[in-house]
Design a protein around this motif. Structure first.
Motif, mmCIF file in Angstrom:
data_model
loop_
_atom_site.group_PDB
_atom_site.id
_atom_site.type_symbol
_atom_site.label_atom_id
_atom_site.label_comp_id
_atom_site.label_asym_id
_atom_site.label_seq_id
_atom_site.Cartn_x
_atom_site.Cartn_y
_atom_site.Cartn_z
ATOM 1 N N UNK A 1 0.868 -1.172 0.000
ATOM 2 C CA UNK A 1 0.000 0.000 0.000
ATOM 3 C C UNK A 1 0.903 1.219 0.000
ATOM 4 N N UNK A 2 0.710 2.115 -0.957
ATOM 5 C CA UNK A 2 1.522 3.324 -1.067
ATOM 6 C C UNK A 2 0.659 4.538 -0.727
ATOM 7 N N UNK A 3 1.172 5.418 0.142
ATOM 8 C CA UNK A 3 0.461 6.654 0.468
ATOM 9 C C UNK A 3 0.027 6.721 1.920
ATOM 10 N N UNK B 1 -14.264 8.208 -4.430
ATOM 11 C CA UNK B 1 -12.853 8.486 -4.160
ATOM 12 C C UNK B 1 -11.963 7.706 -5.127
ATOM 13 N N UNK B 2 -11.178 8.427 -5.916
ATOM 14 C CA UNK B 2 -10.213 7.814 -6.842
ATOM 15 C C UNK B 2 -8.863 8.496 -6.641
ATOM 16 N N UNK B 3 -8.103 8.081 -5.627
ATOM 17 C CA UNK B 3 -6.823 8.749 -5.363
ATOM 18 C C UNK B 3 -5.848 8.614 -6.520
ATOM 19 N N UNK B 4 -4.928 9.579 -6.623
ATOM 20 C CA UNK B 4 -3.975 9.592 -7.726
ATOM 21 C C UNK B 4 -3.164 8.318 -7.838
ATOM 22 N N UNK B 5 -2.878 7.684 -6.676
ATOM 23 C CA UNK B 5 -2.051 6.470 -6.723
ATOM 24 C C UNK B 5 -2.734 5.333 -7.484
#
Length: 430
Positions: free
Chosen positions: A252-254, A343-347
């Motif tokens: 998981x990144x972020x 929610x669609x985060x940039x990652x």
């Protein structure tokens, strides 16, 4: 015909790091190739801890960066909270807050509207009114949060109605889950709604990042709202090559903040770890980035989870490519967020660009789920679907064990350059 110029008003800008920087840094990087000269107006001394000097290389030579002093009241909040360091928000993320921490959060939520950057509005408008005339700039873009940036645009538009103004929303405003964390009362919420409505109705164009937010802002503003999603920069992936690790690395990144809840995912993984000896020997779950202390405590207090989990500090964006390259699975956690279906985060888009399988936990009918289903390189699972999460990981494990590396496929419609083309066409509309 003269040179086409656009001024972007953005709080987050390199060397500040984090996801809030990426969207407009990449637009600015590619705008010159579409015939636009970008000017960026940003604070000289932002109260933002996360730094990433590696992002400075993406600022094009054509861009002019105007750094303007800002005063923010975080020193006052931190003294009330008993904190010594500069911080922009960690005082709201405590599980057990002192009386003074509760008071500081309540003051922040109910008296400093829309956010602590509001003290930058008046001096910025004064400076920019003259700057825009002097440099013959007739188009501006404001991006929030912080939503005070939109109030700068609102006042500039009032002073000069001929200005073309695009308001970009990377997150909600009056219906943002953060307002609940700040204990915002009814009067303050009504003020947020009033300011939000003014921005939505007076901007020439409104853009946002997900279909869910398009519907939300269309409803709140009674107007058409355009979709311009986040994406990935193809330049970051030019030399990218997946290389198989000797560990089955699930990453998981972020940020994992106080609203993000990876516990259902971790419970499912712990059960799989206990019953599958083969996976137990080689699996590592890694969280790369800032992680909320309460979640760390949850993991470390569980002997099984502590055995397979690693926490890694935030790394410069350029180093993320190596982290992706040795991964076997990427993880997206939307559980816990208000309106997570939007929610669609940039990652997510970087995950897709790697070609790695994406394991999402959150709304199965939301915008992120739709993107994953289209690309067929990942799946979103309900947080109660432990069986589904486990089977997906087992399938990924079998693929990892029997192949050198996953195939690498990029969804070109989400490339930052393509998306900048969409933005440029909006800028060129009369």
């Amino acid at each position: 015909m003269g040179e086409k110029k656009v001024l972007i008003i953005a709080y987050y800008w390199p060397p500040s790091g984090g996801s809030g920087v990426q969207r407009w840094l990449k637009f600015v990087k590619y705008l010159p190739s579409f015939g636009w000269k970008p000017y960026v107006f940003t604070p000289e001394n932002p109260a933002f801890e996360l730094q990433d000097e590696s992002l400075l290389k993406d600022i094009p030579a054509e861009a002019e960066i105007i750094r303007f002093p800002i005063w923010e009241p975080y020193a006052i909040f931190n003294s009330l909270s008993g904190k010594k360091e500069k911080s922009t928000g960690s005082f709201i993320q405590k599980e057990k807050q002192s009386f003074f921490q509760k008071i500081s959060v309540w003051i922040r939520g109910n008296f400093i509207i829309p956010d602590p950057r509001r003290f930058w509005i008046r001096p910025s408008v004064r400076f920019l009114t003259e700057y825009l005339d002097k440099n013959q700039i007739n188009t501006i873009i404001t991006t929030g949060p912080p939503h005070s940036m939109h109030l700068i645009g609102l006042k500039l538009k009032k002073n000069k109605p001929s200005l073309k103004w695009i308001a970009d929303f990377r997150d909600p405003w009056s219906e943002w889950g953060l307002l609940d964390s700040l204990r915002v009362g009814l009067i303050a919420k009504s003020l947020h709604r009033r300011l939000e409505r003014k921005v939505l109705q007076q901007a020439d164009e409104v853009i946002t990042i997900t279909p869910f937010y398009v519907k939300q802002f269309s409803r709140l503003g009674g107007r058409k709202v355009e979709l311009v999603t986040n994406g990935f920069d193809e330049a970051d992936f030019v030399n990218f090559k997946l290389k198989k690790s000797d560990r089955f690395l699930v990453r998981h990144v972020g940020i994992v903040n106080d609203k993000c809840d990876p516990r259902p995912f971790m419970n499912a993984v712990a059960e799989l770890y206990n019953r599958n000896e083969e996976i137990r020997k080689v699996m590592t779950i890694e969280f790369v980035g800032t992680v909320h202390p309460a979640f760390k405590e949850f993991v470390n207090s569980n002997q099984t989870m502590a055995a397979f989990t690693v926490f890694t500090h935030p790394v410069p964006h350029k180093e993320l490519m190596d982290i992706y390259a040795s991964s076997a699975v990427t993880v997206l956690i939307l559980t816990g967020y208000k309106d997570a279906e939007g929610y669609m985060p940039g990652k997510l888009f970087e995950y897709i660009a790697t070609g790695l399988p994406v394991l999402g936990v959150g709304p199965v009918n939301g915008d992120a789920a739709s993107i994953l289903n289209q690309g067929q390189n990942g799946k979103m699972f309900d947080d109660k679907d432990q069986d589904g999460i486990q089977k997906f990981l087992e399938t990924c494990f079998l693929n990892w064990k029997t192949s050198d590396a996953p195939s690498q496929g990029k969804a070109s419609q989400f490339s930052r350059k393509e998306l900048t083309g969409v933005l440029a066409s909006l800028l060129s509309q009369k």
